[in-house]
Design a protein around this motif. Structure first.
Motif, PDB file in Angstrom:
ATOM      1  N   LEU A  95     -23.963 -14.493 -18.960  1.00  0.00           N
ATOM      2  CA  LEU A  95     -22.862 -14.890 -19.575  1.00  0.00           C
ATOM      3  C   LEU A  95     -22.303 -16.207 -19.096  1.00  0.00           C
ATOM      4  O   LEU A  95     -22.437 -16.166 -17.878  1.00  0.00           O
ATOM      5  N   ASN A 104     -19.801 -16.542 -26.190  1.00  0.00           N
ATOM      6  CA  ASN A 104     -21.012 -15.972 -25.592  1.00  0.00           C
ATOM      7  C   ASN A 104     -21.898 -15.407 -26.740  1.00  0.00           C
ATOM      8  O   ASN A 104     -22.949 -15.128 -26.752  1.00  0.00           O
ATOM      9  N   THR A 105     -21.259 -14.693 -27.697  1.00  0.00           N
ATOM     10  CA  THR A 105     -22.022 -13.937 -28.645  1.00  0.00           C
ATOM     11  C   THR A 105     -22.629 -14.911 -29.568  1.00  0.00           C
ATOM     12  O   THR A 105     -23.867 -14.722 -30.064  1.00  0.00           O
ATOM     13  N   HIS A 109     -26.821 -15.076 -30.463  1.00  0.00           N
ATOM     14  CA  HIS A 109     -27.081 -14.942 -31.960  1.00  0.00           C
ATOM     15  C   HIS A 109     -26.997 -16.477 -32.797  1.00  0.00           C
ATOM     16  O   HIS A 109     -25.914 -16.644 -33.076  1.00  0.00           O
ATOM     17  N   ALA A 121     -18.355 -13.580 -35.819  1.00  0.00           N
ATOM     18  CA  ALA A 121     -18.744 -13.355 -34.382  1.00  0.00           C
ATOM     19  C   ALA A 121     -17.849 -12.109 -33.610  1.00  0.00           C
ATOM     20  O   ALA A 121     -18.092 -11.199 -33.076  1.00  0.00           O
ATOM     21  N   ILE A 125     -19.112  -8.478 -32.632  1.00  0.00           N
ATOM     22  CA  ILE A 125     -18.926  -7.896 -30.940  1.00  0.00           C
ATOM     23  C   ILE A 125     -17.989  -6.732 -30.901  1.00  0.00           C
ATOM     24  O   ILE A 125     -18.355  -6.016 -30.089  1.00  0.00           O
ATOM     25  N   VAL A 155     -19.840  -6.327 -22.174  1.00  0.00           N
ATOM     26  CA  VAL A 155     -20.003  -7.602 -23.068  1.00  0.00           C
ATOM     27  C   VAL A 155     -21.790  -8.008 -23.471  1.00  0.00           C
ATOM     28  O   VAL A 155     -21.967  -8.108 -24.325  1.00  0.00           O
ATOM     29  N   GLU A 156     -22.427  -8.018 -22.099  1.00  0.00           N
ATOM     30  CA  GLU A 156     -23.375  -8.467 -22.283  1.00  0.00           C
ATOM     31  C   GLU A 156     -24.498  -7.256 -23.056  1.00  0.00           C
ATOM     32  O   GLU A 156     -25.386  -7.672 -23.927  1.00  0.00           O
ATOM     33  N   THR A 159     -23.554  -7.224 -26.788  1.00  0.00           N
ATOM     34  CA  THR A 159     -24.202  -8.257 -27.316  1.00  0.00           C
ATOM     35  C   THR A 159     -25.672  -8.149 -27.624  1.00  0.00           C
ATOM     36  O   THR A 159     -26.101  -8.431 -28.620  1.00  0.00           O
ATOM     37  N   SER A 162     -26.101  -5.711 -30.662  1.00  0.00           N
ATOM     38  CA  SER A 162     -25.446  -6.306 -31.755  1.00  0.00           C
ATOM     39  C   SER A 162     -26.455  -6.764 -32.920  1.00  0.00           C
ATOM     40  O   SER A 162     -27.632  -7.249 -32.384  1.00  0.00           O
TER      41      SER A 162
END
Length: 485
Positions: A95, A104-105, A109, A121, A125, A155-156, A159, A162
């Protein structure tokens, strides 16, 4: 070309990759089908990261064929992998710390574009974080650099799973629970099982063999750039899996070590006036446990700052530190392996301000052998090593100093089981010689190796465990009990 129904998500045939004389992959053939969770195991340097980089399009093999969705691809790269629904969560988190979670999302994407992409986004997320990690408490509008390492890992992962345009068909998880506590790890593995049950595919790389055995439907064992075993997970036990990897694992000595009665060398009052105080005696191994992010790392930092200078290192340091987040505060990425290893003890190898090269090289040779750092030349860049081998360098950096106390912030992340046991024995031998260790770990097996354990909750020490009381049940019970009024 259109994807063929019922075909493999990805097929790699006879992949060969070499870096100079080192054969990173030596004829690897691997197929991953929909509805399958493949556990990928092996020691550091076995070739796991290389085959992952081939599958995710980040590395082109020098020989071999790749097919995605049943379609053979002459040219295969990151764009083709993402278009095929292949995602990867790296052990070294990728990230951008200066961007928010939402931004970052968008990096992952690319279809999130045009007017109102930030709002879309955030919805995507936030929904996935809620699904995978209920009660996560992460605000997607915050910069990633403000998050803890556990939150960044969450988070990673969210993501990668997702859906924004192309749905995820294969998600590669490289040490996905290395920064997560037991409760968060269990939630993730439950989600992985559900994702696979719905037809998704997952490759899980983990040195925590219990996670592999409980989650994978098939296990692939790599050694020296080759696949040496590929069987249903039900055919393995932890012992047979370790044997397939080529290690001999020594059973843990059930006898408890006698309580250490040495002088107190480290101490801190109760955290923010709450909970219990902390102390560590000479020659003692003190564990810090509890759910991740509840103050363990902060206390290690406070201990270090209380016993060290801010800018000029002492010739006889009182403490040394082994970082867990090597990318943030561990390795110097532009330096060699040797320079990364020797930087904490240069004063012992210098005269009139000049480093004595022969002594520095002797240090490198000694620790390369002692801790089995997999490299042909310690003058190679530190980033030429796998993540686990980088962590070994940080361990060698700390233990090669004369500091009587060693502070360790979850230092075994990404280190294979054979090396872990060698390091455990080294820690015990150093402790028997009078060195003190303060050890924060998210792995219960490591917590149970300590002489005494402090359990954290809500930023404070809530319980002290010794001897036979150091059990997973007691640690978990104290973790959720909170701080006594």
């Amino acid at each position: 070309m259109a994807e063929r129904a019922g075909s493999a998500v990805v097929e790699v045939a006879d992949a060969r990759v070499h870096f100079g004389a080192v054969k990173a992959l030596d004829g690897v053939t691997l197929t991953v089908m929909p509805g399958e969770c493949v556990g990928l195991v092996g020691h550091n340097g076995a070739g796991k990261s290389t085959i992952v980089n081939v599958i995710n399009g980040g590395l082109t093999p020098h020989q071999g064929r790749i097919a995605a969705g049943g379609v053979a691809l002459e040219r295969y790269g990151i764009a083709q992998a993402r278009a095929s629904g292949i995602r990867c969560v790296f052990q070294e988190l990728s990230l951008c710390p200066n961007l928010t979670v939402i931004e970052n999302t968008r990096v992952m994407h690319r279809s999130l574009s045009g007017w109102g992409w930030r709002g879309r986004a955030e919805v995507i997320i936030r929904a996935k974080l809620d699904e995978v990690f209920p009660g996560h408490g992460i605000d997607p509008r915050r910069p990633v650099g403000d998050l803890s390492i556990a939150e960044r890992q969450m988070v990673e992962i969210a993501t990668a799973f997702s859906e924004a345009g192309t749905p995820a068909r294969l998600v590669i998880l490289d040490e996905p629970t290395s920064s997560l506590d037991a409760a968060l790890a269990a939630r993730l593995l439950d989600y992985v099982r559900g994702f696979v049950a719905k037809g998704g595919a997952v490759i899980v790389i983990s040195h925590i063999l219990g996670e592999i055995l409980s989650t994978a439907s098939r296990i692939v064992v790599m050694k020296d750039g080759r696949i040496v075993a590929d069987r249903p997970a039900a055919d393995f036990t932890e012992h047979s899996l370790v044997e397939a990897m080529g290690s001999v694992v020594k059973g843990r000595d059930g006898a408890s070590r006698a309580p250490v009665a040495g002088e107190t060398v480290l101490s801190l009052p109760p955290r923010r006036g709450r909970g219990l105080s902390f102390s560590a005696a000479r020659g003692e191994i003190v564990g810090l446990a509890g759910l991740a992010g509840h103050g363990q790392t902060e206390m290690l930092v406070d201990l270090y700052l209380a016993r060290s200078r801010n800018w000029l290192a002492k010739r006889d340091p009182e403490v040394t530190f082994v970082a867990g987040d090597r990318t943030l505060n561990g390795v110097f990425p532009l330096w060699s392996i040797l320079n990364n290893m020797s930087v904490a003890s240069l004063a012992d190898r210098a005269r009139f301000g000049f480093v004595r090269g022969a002594e520095e090289r002797a240090l490198g040779a000694e620790w390369k052998a002692r801790i089995a750092i997999r490299t042909d030349d310690v003058d190679n860049r530190i980033l030429s090593l796998s993540g686990g081998n980088q962590q070994k360098v940080l361990f060698a950096r700390a233990l090669s100093t004369r500091a009587p106390s060693v502070l360790m912030d979850d230092p075994m992340r990404g280190v294979d089981i054979g090396t872990k046991q060698e390091v455990y024995q080294m820690i015990r031998a150093e402790a028997e010689g009078g060195r003190t260790f303060v050890w924060y770990s998210t792995e219960m097996d490591e917590v149970c190796l300590c002489d005494r354990v402090y359990v954290f909750s809500e930023g404070a020490i809530v319980r002290e465990l010794t001897g036979a009381d150091v059990t997973e049940a007691n640690v978990l019970a104290a973790s959720f009990a909170g701080v006594a009024a």
